[in-house]
Scaffold this motif. Structure first.
Motif, PDB file in Angstrom:
ATOM      1  N   VAL A   1       0.838  -1.200   0.000  1.00 34.50           N
ATOM      2  CA  VAL A   1       0.000   0.000   0.000  1.00 34.50           C
ATOM      3  C   VAL A   1       0.874   1.252   0.000  1.00 34.50           C
ATOM      4  O   VAL A   1       0.624   2.210  -0.738  1.00 34.50           O
ATOM      5  CB  VAL A   1      -0.972  -0.002   1.210  1.00 34.50           C
ATOM      6  N   LEU A   2       1.923   1.244   0.838  1.00 33.78           N
ATOM      7  CA  LEU A   2       2.821   2.393   0.892  1.00 33.78           C
ATOM      8  C   LEU A   2       3.560   2.599  -0.429  1.00 33.78           C
ATOM      9  O   LEU A   2       3.741   3.737  -0.884  1.00 33.78           O
ATOM     10  CB  LEU A   2       3.818   2.241   2.034  1.00 33.78           C
ATOM     11  N   GLN A   3       3.978   1.513  -1.076  1.00 28.79           N
ATOM     12  CA  GLN A   3       4.646   1.624  -2.380  1.00 28.79           C
ATOM     13  C   GLN A   3       3.692   2.197  -3.421  1.00 28.79           C
ATOM     14  O   GLN A   3       4.068   3.062  -4.213  1.00 28.79           O
ATOM     15  CB  GLN A   3       5.153   0.257  -2.846  1.00 28.79           C
ATOM     16  N   THR A   4       2.459   1.716  -3.404  1.00 28.98           N
ATOM     17  CA  THR A   4       1.467   2.200  -4.353  1.00 28.98           C
ATOM     18  C   THR A   4       1.200   3.687  -4.134  1.00 28.98           C
ATOM     19  O   THR A   4       1.157   4.473  -5.083  1.00 28.98           O
ATOM     20  CB  THR A   4       0.148   1.404  -4.217  1.00 28.98           C
ATOM     21  N   LEU A   5       1.021   4.069  -2.875  1.00 26.38           N
ATOM     22  CA  LEU A   5       0.791   5.485  -2.576  1.00 26.38           C
ATOM     23  C   LEU A   5       1.990   6.338  -2.982  1.00 26.38           C
ATOM     24  O   LEU A   5       1.818   7.445  -3.508  1.00 26.38           O
ATOM     25  CB  LEU A   5       0.500   5.665  -1.085  1.00 26.38           C
TER      26      LEU A   5
END
Length: 130
Positions: A9-13
């Motif tokens: 999720v953090l990578q996507t954000l």
């Protein structure tokens, strides 16, 4: 959510924020500001150590508002604990110093004082003659 899902999720954000998505950047910023690095103040035994650790923690270049608030609360709590502990120790030492000068006298009947003194003198003379 486990660690792998959180990383994804953090990578996507991060990728969306780098691509210009303002909402993703805002969410990423808010999540980053909520994360707090651990403080090591609980290991401090004196006020000088606590002050040094607090200054080192607050002097980090990338400290967030949440981290600074967390550190300030931890500092306040430990400052109160250490000062209270030191005050109680000083009071106990003072009380001990006042008590240590007292001389305990055994309570006896005033009528038997003469007999006790005579016995004590006799014992002392016998001890001196040996």
């Amino acid at each position: 959510m486990n660690e792998e899902e959180e990383k994804k999720v953090l990578q996507t954000l991060t990728l969306r924020a780098q691509g210009g998505d303002a909402d993703a950047a805002r969410i990423l910023f808010n999540e980053k500001s909520k994360r707090v690095r651990p403080v090591r103040f609980h290991e401090c035994q004196t006020l000088d150590e606590l002050k040094h650790e607090f200054e080192c923690y607050m002097g980090q270049p990338d400290i967030t508002k949440a981290e600074s608030e967390h550190a300030a609360k931890a500092f306040d709590r430990l400052f109160k604990l250490i000062t209270t502990r030191d005050e109680q120790k000083k009071k106990a030492d003072k009380d001990l110093a006042q008590i240590s000068g007292l001389l305990l006298v055994p309570i006896t009947d005033p009528i038997s004082w003469a007999a006790m003194a005579e016995t004590s003198q006799r014992t002392l003379r016998d001890f001196a003659r040996q």
